[in-house]
Motif scaffolding. Structure first.
Motif, PDB file in Angstrom:
ATOM      1  N   GLU A 159      -5.302  14.773   5.273  1.00  0.00           N
ATOM      2  CA  GLU A 159      -5.002  13.524   5.982  1.00  0.00           C
ATOM      3  C   GLU A 159      -6.293  12.853   6.443  1.00  0.00           C
ATOM      4  O   GLU A 159      -6.498  11.648   6.244  1.00  0.00           O
ATOM      5  CB  GLU A 159      -4.097  13.787   7.191  1.00  0.00           C
ATOM      6  N   ARG A 191      -7.004   8.783  -5.197  1.00  0.00           N
ATOM      7  CA  ARG A 191      -7.382   7.395  -4.922  1.00  0.00           C
ATOM      8  C   ARG A 191      -7.531   6.620  -6.223  1.00  0.00           C
ATOM      9  O   ARG A 191      -7.019   5.504  -6.360  1.00  0.00           O
ATOM     10  CB  ARG A 191      -8.689   7.356  -4.137  1.00  0.00           C
ATOM     11  N   GLN A 228      -5.564  13.097  15.198  1.00  0.00           N
ATOM     12  CA  GLN A 228      -4.450  13.797  14.555  1.00  0.00           C
ATOM     13  C   GLN A 228      -3.889  14.888  15.457  1.00  0.00           C
ATOM     14  O   GLN A 228      -4.551  15.359  16.379  1.00  0.00           O
ATOM     15  CB  GLN A 228      -4.924  14.423  13.232  1.00  0.00           C
ATOM     16  N   ARG A 286       2.072   5.128   0.648  1.00  0.00           N
ATOM     17  CA  ARG A 286       1.978   6.094   1.740  1.00  0.00           C
ATOM     18  C   ARG A 286       1.997   7.491   1.127  1.00  0.00           C
ATOM     19  O   ARG A 286       2.893   7.813   0.337  1.00  0.00           O
ATOM     20  CB  ARG A 286       3.152   5.951   2.701  1.00  0.00           C
ATOM     21  N   PHE A 316      -4.418   3.940  -0.011  1.00  0.00           N
ATOM     22  CA  PHE A 316      -3.172   4.522   0.511  1.00  0.00           C
ATOM     23  C   PHE A 316      -3.319   4.916   1.977  1.00  0.00           C
ATOM     24  O   PHE A 316      -4.409   5.160   2.460  1.00  0.00           O
ATOM     25  CB  PHE A 316      -2.680   5.695  -0.339  1.00  0.00           C
ATOM     26  N   GLU A 317      -2.161   4.949   2.653  1.00  0.00           N
ATOM     27  CA  GLU A 317      -2.079   5.432   4.027  1.00  0.00           C
ATOM     28  C   GLU A 317      -1.864   6.938   3.965  1.00  0.00           C
ATOM     29  O   GLU A 317      -1.048   7.409   3.174  1.00  0.00           O
ATOM     30  CB  GLU A 317      -0.924   4.779   4.766  1.00  0.00           C
ATOM     31  N   SER A 318      -2.576   7.682   4.787  1.00  0.00           N
ATOM     32  CA  SER A 318      -2.498   9.149   4.780  1.00  0.00           C
ATOM     33  C   SER A 318      -1.760   9.670   6.002  1.00  0.00           C
ATOM     34  O   SER A 318      -2.009   9.232   7.130  1.00  0.00           O
ATOM     35  CB  SER A 318      -3.909   9.747   4.761  1.00  0.00           C
ATOM     36  N   TYR A 319      -0.875  10.629   5.731  1.00  0.00           N
ATOM     37  CA  TYR A 319      -0.114  11.310   6.779  1.00  0.00           C
ATOM     38  C   TYR A 319      -0.120  12.794   6.453  1.00  0.00           C
ATOM     39  O   TYR A 319      -0.345  13.185   5.314  1.00  0.00           O
ATOM     40  CB  TYR A 319       1.342  10.821   6.811  1.00  0.00           C
ATOM     41  N   MET A 343       0.839  -1.182   0.000  1.00  0.00           N
ATOM     42  CA  MET A 343       0.000   0.000   0.000  1.00  0.00           C
ATOM     43  C   MET A 343       0.883   1.245   0.000  1.00  0.00           C
ATOM     44  O   MET A 343       1.857   1.311   0.727  1.00  0.00           O
ATOM     45  CB  MET A 343      -0.919  -0.012   1.215  1.00  0.00           C
ATOM     46  N   PHE A 360      -8.682   4.848   2.487  1.00  0.00           N
ATOM     47  CA  PHE A 360      -7.934   3.972   3.401  1.00  0.00           C
ATOM     48  C   PHE A 360      -7.570   2.636   2.771  1.00  0.00           C
ATOM     49  O   PHE A 360      -6.605   2.002   3.166  1.00  0.00           O
ATOM     50  CB  PHE A 360      -8.743   3.739   4.684  1.00  0.00           C
ATOM     51  N   ASP A 361      -8.337   2.219   1.769  1.00  0.00           N
ATOM     52  CA  ASP A 361      -8.091   0.931   1.133  1.00  0.00           C
ATOM     53  C   ASP A 361      -7.071   1.009   0.003  1.00  0.00           C
ATOM     54  O   ASP A 361      -6.652  -0.014  -0.540  1.00  0.00           O
ATOM     55  CB  ASP A 361      -9.397   0.337   0.606  1.00  0.00           C
ATOM     56  N   LYS A 412      -7.788   9.290   5.063  1.00  0.00           N
ATOM     57  CA  LYS A 412      -8.060   8.159   5.953  1.00  0.00           C
ATOM     58  C   LYS A 412      -9.501   7.689   5.823  1.00  0.00           C
ATOM     59  O   LYS A 412      -9.781   6.509   5.961  1.00  0.00           O
ATOM     60  CB  LYS A 412      -7.768   8.545   7.409  1.00  0.00           C
TER      61      LYS A 412
END
Length: 129
Positions: free
Chosen positions: A19, A125, A63, A3, A30-33, A1, A27-28, A23
């Motif tokens: 972010e 996405r 967060q 990031r 990519f990971e969000s930061y 996956m 979420f399925d 999320k």
């Protein structure tokens, strides 16, 4: 996956919204930061209030404002429109979303930015899936 890191100067508004929406909506895929080159003591109060109203997301629960060096290695860097350069943040793809900071503006400006970020997160996405 993959990031994805959403980057802004203070990591208190646009990048936090991105972010949270990442999320929630991707979420399925990519990971969000999120992170910034500086931090604020808290996430923008208007952003928190309107994200609760618009999406039912309480950003203060999940967060906080973070610096770039607190991020894990990422694949994609998205800057919010503040011309932030992240030379110490290696990635395979970088883009700027060119979003104006709504801080200090009426709710309509925040809602517009939230909607634009939502559209961009959904488009990202699609591209990454």
């Amino acid at each position: 996956m993959k990031r994805v890191a959403f980057i802004c100067v203070h990591n208190s508004c646009r990048s936090q919204i991105a972010e949270a929406l990442g999320k929630e909506l991707a979420f399925d895929v990519f990971e969000s930061y999120s992170a910034g080159t500086e931090t604020k003591p808290h996430i923008n109060r208007d952003a928190v209030r309107l994200m609760k109203q618009q999406h039912g997301i309480d950003m203060e629960q999940t967060q906080r404002s973070k610096l770039l060096d607190e991020l894990p290695p990422v694949d994609v860097v998205i800057t919010m429109g503040c011309n932030v350069e992240c030379p110490n943040l290696p990635c395979t793809h970088r883009e700027d979303w060119g979003l104006e900071d709504p801080t200090g503006k009426p709710d309509e400006a925040f809602i517009d930015v939230i909607q634009r970020i939502e559209q961009k997160v959904l488009a990202l996405r699609e591209r990454l899936s």
